[in-house]
Scaffold this motif. Structure first.
Motif, PDB file in Angstrom:
ATOM      1  N   ALA A  49      -0.242  35.983 -13.395  1.00  0.00           N
ATOM      2  CA  ALA A  49       1.027  35.233 -13.378  1.00  0.00           C
ATOM      3  C   ALA A  49       1.811  35.494 -14.658  1.00  0.00           C
ATOM      4  N   LYS A  50       3.123  35.429 -14.557  1.00  0.00           N
ATOM      5  CA  LYS A  50       3.991  35.582 -15.725  1.00  0.00           C
ATOM      6  C   LYS A  50       4.241  34.204 -16.329  1.00  0.00           C
ATOM      7  N   VAL A  51       4.198  34.153 -17.638  1.00  0.00           N
ATOM      8  CA  VAL A  51       4.563  32.909 -18.322  1.00  0.00           C
ATOM      9  C   VAL A  51       5.690  33.219 -19.298  1.00  0.00           C
ATOM     10  N   THR A  52       6.496  32.170 -19.559  1.00  0.00           N
ATOM     11  CA  THR A  52       7.683  32.369 -20.402  1.00  0.00           C
ATOM     12  C   THR A  52       7.659  31.386 -21.561  1.00  0.00           C
ATOM     13  N   TYR A  53       8.104  31.876 -22.706  1.00  0.00           N
ATOM     14  CA  TYR A  53       8.124  31.076 -23.932  1.00  0.00           C
ATOM     15  C   TYR A  53       8.751  29.693 -23.693  1.00  0.00           C
ATOM     16  N   MET A  54       7.986  28.668 -23.971  1.00  0.00           N
ATOM     17  CA  MET A  54       8.388  27.269 -23.865  1.00  0.00           C
ATOM     18  C   MET A  54       8.849  26.849 -22.460  1.00  0.00           C
ATOM     19  N   GLN A  55       8.284  27.535 -21.462  1.00  0.00           N
ATOM     20  CA  GLN A  55       8.477  27.104 -20.073  1.00  0.00           C
ATOM     21  C   GLN A  55       7.126  26.615 -19.541  1.00  0.00           C
ATOM     22  N   PRO A  56       7.133  25.678 -18.578  1.00  0.00           N
ATOM     23  CA  PRO A  56       5.859  25.141 -18.072  1.00  0.00           C
ATOM     24  C   PRO A  56       5.000  26.233 -17.420  1.00  0.00           C
ATOM     25  N   PHE A  57       3.703  26.209 -17.732  1.00  0.00           N
ATOM     26  CA  PHE A  57       2.783  27.134 -17.058  1.00  0.00           C
ATOM     27  C   PHE A  57       1.674  26.405 -16.321  1.00  0.00           C
ATOM     28  N   GLY A  58       1.598  25.117 -16.507  1.00  0.00           N
ATOM     29  CA  GLY A  58       0.545  24.354 -15.848  1.00  0.00           C
ATOM     30  C   GLY A  58       0.724  22.876 -16.123  1.00  0.00           C
ATOM     31  N   VAL A  59      -0.301  22.126 -15.729  1.00  0.00           N
ATOM     32  CA  VAL A  59      -0.217  20.669 -15.821  1.00  0.00           C
ATOM     33  C   VAL A  59      -1.564  20.139 -16.277  1.00  0.00           C
TER      34      VAL A  59
END
Lengths: 128, 365
Positions: free
Chosen positions: A47-57
């Protein structure tokens, strides 16, 4: 309580550079404030993750909180052990409680995160 | 609500000194946890926990006609109480909607004490005062502190501080004027945790002395101070309603699993006609308990689905620290209420599988 070799986000994640990769988790402060962690929802490898964006909970008995990625890139590892033992996020937030490892698009992004002294200031803890 | 207006119990400084984390609840600044919710929850299930519940309100109804007034106000039957006994009951509007759920203690033939939810104290007192005809209603919330000592070791701990024979105090019975640690108390065998235990009322300013004595007597038994966080997870496992979450003025006792508290065959009470009519036509929705298949936690307000459409809403949910499952309660259309019915909870845009189960989730052995 707050290792000096980590970089810290304003949303209370930590990032540790390991060779060219970045290991990510949440800080002692965040774990304490959440209270007992009972469930962690993480992205899949790839999966792609982005700086200071939600990636999980992360969920505690009391509350649910988003996890924010301290770096942009691709998830190369997730901590599958958290599915059965989410409580290690409280007991060992910088060790067994890690959440994902990211192959960063640009490792220099970590420079935007806080060094430990600045993070301690944010959470109102005395510098060591 | 501005934090400057929050009320504090006489134990506020004691909680702070014990390292409690404080939160707003029902207009009060209360401890949510000391060591941690899960640890406190386990202490109550295996040993004992001590809770400050002084935020709860107390209303006394006394004088000639007190029983008649109480009977009109509550759905349960106070006529069967002898002095020294209490019961749990909703208080309803004429519509059948629940104004509050409370415990009624019969102090003497014509004196009753209502112990009510903190957030409902003003509403209750006004309602009660309006409906006590010859009798008098007095708000005693400011005079009385309330501690809850809960858990399998509760009796052993309390025995160290009183000469009374607690083995003779049965569930939902109480003794007024009992000396505990030299302080005059009302001791009731009641609680909100699913364990054996006591609720102990004393003078407002005496609470710190009573608290210290209980903590001291409880130390060898593994007593832990416990906050509202554990109180909520314990009551949820035990299947108890939380006013404002699970029940409110739009819900009736027949929709909630409180039909057993509605005594149609006693004298008339407020809400009787509406409840009788609802019983005759059948309720459209029921509050049920459900277990999640996975660990994702259902929360108040989440949608409940079945067969591809929305059929209800979650009212309470948590991860049950003792039963180690994610659990919840919520209202569903009646057709989906039987135990075993598959449901889905909408959690962050995804449908997570759940199954209706019989309440409570936990029953002490």
């Amino acid at each position: 309580m707050y290792p000096k070799d980590l970089r810290y986000s304003s949303e209370h994640e930590w990032a540790r550079a390991e060779g060219g990769r970045v290991r990510v988790g949440i800080t002692r402060f965040a774990a304490d404030r959440l209270t007992d962690v009972v469930f962690v929802e993480l992205p899949a490898v790839g999966a792609k993750v982005t700086y200071m964006q939600p990636f999980g909970v992360v969920e505690s008995v009391k509350a649910v909180s988003d996890l924010y990625s301290p770096v942009s890139g691709t998830v190369v590892e997730v901590n599958a052990a958290l599915a059965d033992t989410p409580e290690v996020v409280n007991s060992d937030p910088y060790g067994k409680g890690w959440m994902i490892v990211v192959q960063p698009d640009d490792l220099r992004e970590l420079e935007q995160l806080m060094p430990v002294e600045k993070y301690l200031g944010l959470i109102g803890e005395p510098a060591t | 609500m501005a934090s400057t207006h929050l009320k504090r119990t006489s134990l506020y400084d004691v909680h702070r000194a014990a390292g409690a984390r404080m939160v707003e609840f029902g207009g009060w600044e209360m401890p949510v946890q000391y060591a941690g919710i899960v640890e406190e929850h386990h202490a109550v299930r295996t040993a004992a926990g001590l809770f400050d519940v002084s935020h709860m309100g107390e209303v006394e109804v006394f004088g000639p006609g007190a029983l008649e007034s109480v009977q009109r106000l509550i759905t349960n039957d106070a006529a069967r109480l002898i002095p020294g006994q209490g019961l749990y009951s909703p208080v309803c509007l004429p519509s059948g909607g629940i104004i509050d759920d409370l415990t009624v203690f019969r102090l003497t033939g014509d004196r009753f004490l209502f112990v009510v939810n903190a957030s409902r104290t003003e509403r209750d007192f006004q309602w009660i005062a309006e409906h006590t005809r010859a009798a008098t209603a007095r708000d005693r919330s400011a005079d009385l502190a309330l501690l809850a000592l809960q858990g399998p070791k509760a009796q052993s701990i309390l025995e160290r501080l009183t000469r009374a024979d607690l083995t003779r105090l049965a569930s939902f019975h109480f003794t007024d004027g009992l000396e505990v640690a030299g302080l005059r108390c009302l001791v009731a065998r009641t609680g909100y945790t699913g364990e054996d235990g006591f609720e102990i009322a004393c003078a407002w300013d005496a609470a710190p002395a009573l608290w210290s004595a209980l903590v001291e007597a409880g130390r060898p038994h593994g007593l832990a101070p416990a906050g509202l966080g554990a109180r909520d997870t314990l009551r949820l496992e035990a299947g108890y309603m939380l006013y404002g979450n699970d029940i409110d003025e739009t819900a009736t006792p027949l929709e909630a699993p409180l039909g057993w508290t509605v005594k149609f065959d006693k004298v008339a009470f407020i809400g009787r006609e509406a409840l009788l009519a609802q019983k005759a036509r059948g309720v459209a929705r029921k509050l049920v308990g459900f277990e999640m298949q996975g660990r994702a936690v259902p929360r108040h307000g989440y949608a409940l689905q079945a067969e591809g459409r929305r059929i209800g809403q979650v009212t309470s949910g948590t991860f049950g620290p003792w039963i180690r499952k994610s659990i919840g309660m919520g209202y569903v259309e009646r057709a989906y209420a039987p135990p075993g019915t598959p449901l889905q909870v909408e959690i962050r845009g995804r449908l997570e599988d759940a199954r209706v189960v019989k309440l409570p989730f936990y029953r002490r052995s």
